[in-house]
Motif scaffolding. Structure first.
Motif, PDB file in Angstrom:
ATOM      1  N   ARG A 116     -10.073   8.351  -1.434  1.00 18.82           N
ATOM      2  CA  ARG A 116      -8.678   8.428  -1.878  1.00 18.82           C
ATOM      3  C   ARG A 116      -7.715   8.042  -0.763  1.00 18.82           C
ATOM      4  NH1 ARG A 116      -7.719  12.012  -6.112  1.00 18.82           N
ATOM      5  NH2 ARG A 116      -5.556  11.336  -5.911  1.00 18.82           N
ATOM      6  N   ASN A 117      -6.632   7.362  -1.158  1.00 17.08           N
ATOM      7  CA  ASN A 117      -5.561   7.024  -0.226  1.00 17.08           C
ATOM      8  C   ASN A 117      -4.681   8.251  -0.024  1.00 17.08           C
ATOM      9  OD1 ASN A 117      -3.030   6.083   0.868  1.00 17.08           O
ATOM     10  ND2 ASN A 117      -3.660   4.005   0.316  1.00 17.08           N
ATOM     11  N   CYS A 131     -11.070   6.000   9.564  1.00 21.91           N
ATOM     12  CA  CYS A 131     -11.056   6.794   8.326  1.00 21.91           C
ATOM     13  C   CYS A 131     -11.368   8.258   8.606  1.00 21.91           C
ATOM     14  CB  CYS A 131     -12.071   6.208   7.340  1.00 21.91           C
ATOM     15  SG  CYS A 131     -12.066   6.988   5.713  1.00 21.91           S
ATOM     16  N   GLY A 159      -6.993  -2.567   6.275  1.00 24.01           N
ATOM     17  CA  GLY A 159      -7.143  -1.146   5.988  1.00 24.01           C
ATOM     18  C   GLY A 159      -8.609  -0.744   6.076  1.00 24.01           C
ATOM     19  N   LEU A 207      -2.158   5.474   6.966  1.00 28.34           N
ATOM     20  CA  LEU A 207      -2.494   4.688   5.790  1.00 28.34           C
ATOM     21  C   LEU A 207      -1.261   4.084   5.132  1.00 28.34           C
ATOM     22  CD1 LEU A 207      -5.285   6.763   3.984  1.00 28.34           C
ATOM     23  CD2 LEU A 207      -5.520   4.692   5.352  1.00 28.34           C
ATOM     24  N   GLN A 264      -1.817   8.588   1.394  1.00 26.05           N
ATOM     25  CA  GLN A 264      -0.389   8.386   1.174  1.00 26.05           C
ATOM     26  C   GLN A 264      -0.021   8.680  -0.270  1.00 26.05           C
ATOM     27  OE1 GLN A 264       1.081   4.423   1.124  1.00 26.05           O
ATOM     28  NE2 GLN A 264       3.191   5.021   1.522  1.00 26.05           N
ATOM     29  N   GLU A 265      -0.913   8.270  -1.202  1.00 22.83           N
ATOM     30  CA  GLU A 265      -0.685   8.575  -2.609  1.00 22.83           C
ATOM     31  C   GLU A 265      -0.681  10.079  -2.839  1.00 22.83           C
ATOM     32  OE1 GLU A 265      -3.729   6.572  -4.698  1.00 22.83           O
ATOM     33  OE2 GLU A 265      -3.025   4.549  -4.177  1.00 22.83           O
ATOM     34  N   GLN A 302     -10.589   0.997   4.084  1.00 21.74           N
ATOM     35  CA  GLN A 302     -11.416   0.959   2.874  1.00 21.74           C
ATOM     36  C   GLN A 302     -11.957  -0.436   2.586  1.00 21.74           C
ATOM     37  OE1 GLN A 302      -9.504   1.774  -1.012  1.00 21.74           O
ATOM     38  NE2 GLN A 302     -10.982   3.436  -1.213  1.00 21.74           N
ATOM     39  N   ASN A 362     -12.933  13.155   1.048  1.00 15.49           N
ATOM     40  CA  ASN A 362     -13.028  11.796   1.595  1.00 15.49           C
ATOM     41  C   ASN A 362     -14.113  11.696   2.668  1.00 15.49           C
ATOM     42  OD1 ASN A 362     -11.062  10.671   0.005  1.00 15.49           O
ATOM     43  ND2 ASN A 362      -9.457  10.707   1.547  1.00 15.49           N
ATOM     44  N   GLU A 412       1.925   1.811   4.056  1.00 17.42           N
ATOM     45  CA  GLU A 412       2.149   0.381   4.012  1.00 17.42           C
ATOM     46  C   GLU A 412       3.094  -0.013   5.128  1.00 17.42           C
ATOM     47  OE1 GLU A 412       0.794  -1.957   1.954  1.00 17.42           O
ATOM     48  OE2 GLU A 412      -0.493  -0.307   1.354  1.00 17.42           O
TER      49      GLU A 412
END
Length: 449
Positions: free
Chosen positions: A191-192, A122, A74, A210, A194-195, A76, A10, A212
């Motif tokens: 890339r997020n 970020c 956010g 990051l 959290q995912e 991004q 990232n 929600e």
């Protein structure tokens, strides 16, 4: 893919996206005043210095709201939409009008505040206290490599030209607009985290940034909290001390990105190469930035002496550059007319010395900025967006002031202002760095209660 690998990727993508965007924007800034000086002989009347003063003035005011915008949208999406406005500003030069030129400057100021707050957020999200120095160096090296590519084209395309034709201007700015848009699109590759933690079952404190918003904390609440935190941070001892260092980076940013190239292009004694030397100057500023960012990023993990030696190197390098520029470049170069200046300073103008000073300006700038990014990410790891917003607020206020006085002050006074502020900024940075471990330890104690 391991979480730490994704974080590293990232940071690299972030750096590459900024490299494309700022290949366009920094090249634009480097040649803007020279292009506009040529345009002023037509129906267009404006000033590149005034445009930059507007950008950084609006930039500074917009930093008050940028943490709230980043909290809602956010990092991004914030960077993507900001990138669109950077591209619009560059595109204005294809067919410039005073109203569109200055209007785009206002919108770019807002976009820049959001972009840099999101960038700092970020970078911090994808780092920890062990990797923030390395990641700051990697990002800075990739960002400043942008100075190399665009200015390399300017050097070859404008070689032997004493005036910038309309066709030359349009070709350059169409290409720069496309390059800026490419960088803007690259933000979607980040890339997020959290995912990632959901997929791999890993828990990371930084990934929470990051997440929600929960049911009891809406996006508007987070935005309000970000604004309040930014106001509170403004009056802390650490930020007040670092504000002097940050002020210096704003002044020297104005000088190397907008004023020095104009000075070189105005010296008639450089001959027919005076305009192409603007591009060569930008290239060597970039080489200095890349060298500094790369070296200090790689050495950050093994550096037992902290950030102070790097900042000390930066101020010594800049003082040497200021001394040589004072001896080499005529005093009236920043405010010379379209016909340039035939004056001399204290030595016969030397192209080699002028370009060497460009390298020194870039190297010194990388010393200050990599260490400021590093110390802010270290001190405010838990709430980085307000801290980076304040950093950019102070830097942009000083850059706006410097672009304003660049319309009027002779070179010697501009160099003197930077030397004085740089001296006190270095001392204030040393003070914060010495106390940084105790500050972080105290913050950790409070957060554990």
């Amino acid at each position: 893919m391991h979480l730490e690998t994704k974080k590293q990727l990232n940071v690299v993508i972030l750096g590459i996206a900024f490299m494309f965007m700022f290949t366009a924007f920094q090249t634009c800034g480097n040649i803007a005043q020279t292009v506009i000086t040529n345009l002023n002989s037509t129906d267009f009347h404006g000033s590149g210095y005034t445009s930059m003063a507007i950008i950084y003035g609006v930039f500074s005011a917009s930093n008050l709201i940028s943490p709230s915008v980043v909290a809602i949208a956010g990092p991004q999406l914030s960077m993507f939409f900001s990138g669109i406005f950077y591209s619009i500003y560059i595109a204005v030069f294809i067919e410039p009008y005073p109203w569109s030129f200055y209007t785009a400057s206002v919108f770019l100021g807002v976009a820049a505040a959001i972009l840099w707050t999101a960038q700092g957020n970020c970078l911090t999200i994808n780092s920890n206290e062990n990797t923030i120095g390395r990641n700051s160096g990697i990002f800075w090296a990739l960002l400043q490599s942008s100075l190399f590519f665009g200015n390399l084209y300017i050097y070859f395309a404008w070689q032997g030209k004493t005036r910038i034709a309309e066709s030359d201007r349009r070709t350059v700015f169409i290409a720069l607009t496309v390059i800026s848009l490419v960088g803007t699109v690259l933000f979607f590759l980040i890339r997020n985290l959290q995912e990632s933690t959901t997929e791999e079952g890993e828990i990371s404190g930084s990934a929470d940034n990051l997440a929600e918003p929960t049911s009891d904390q809406s996006k508007m609440t987070r935005a309000a909290d970000a604004f309040k935190n930014a106001i509170k941070l403004c009056f802390t001892k650490e930020i007040l001390l670092l504000s002097i260092t940050t002020s210096y980076t704003g002044l020297e940013l104005t000088f190397f990105s907008g004023v020095y190239g104009t000075c070189i292009g105005a010296v008639n004694k450089f001959g027919i190469e005076e305009k192409s030397l603007i591009g060569l100057s930008g290239i060597f500023i970039g080489i200095g930035e890349i060298l500094g960012g790369g070296v200090f990023g790689l050495l950050s993990k093994s550096n037992r002496f902290g950030r102070n030696p790097v900042v000390m190197l930066g101020i010594v390098v800049h003082f040497v550059a200021f001394y040589l520029i004072f001896y080499n470049i005529p005093n009236d170069a920043p405010i010379a007319s379209i016909y340039g200046t035939d004056s001399t300073a204290y030595m016969e103008p030397s192209k080699e010395v002028a370009i060497f000073c460009s390298f020194l300006l870039g190297l010194g700038d990388s010393c200050f900025n990599t260490q400021l990014l590093s110390i802010l990410g270290y001190l405010y790891a838990e709430d980085s967006a307000p801290a980076f917003a304040i950093f950019k607020f102070i830097q942009s206020v000083c850059a706006a002031v410097a672009f304003f006085y660049s319309n009027y002050l002779l070179l010697q006074w501009q160099l003197l202002i930077m030397a004085v502020v740089g001296f006190f900024g270095t001392i204030s940075f040393f003070t914060v760095e010495w106390k940084a471990p105790a500050f972080v330890a105290k913050s950790a104690d409070y957060s554990s209660i």
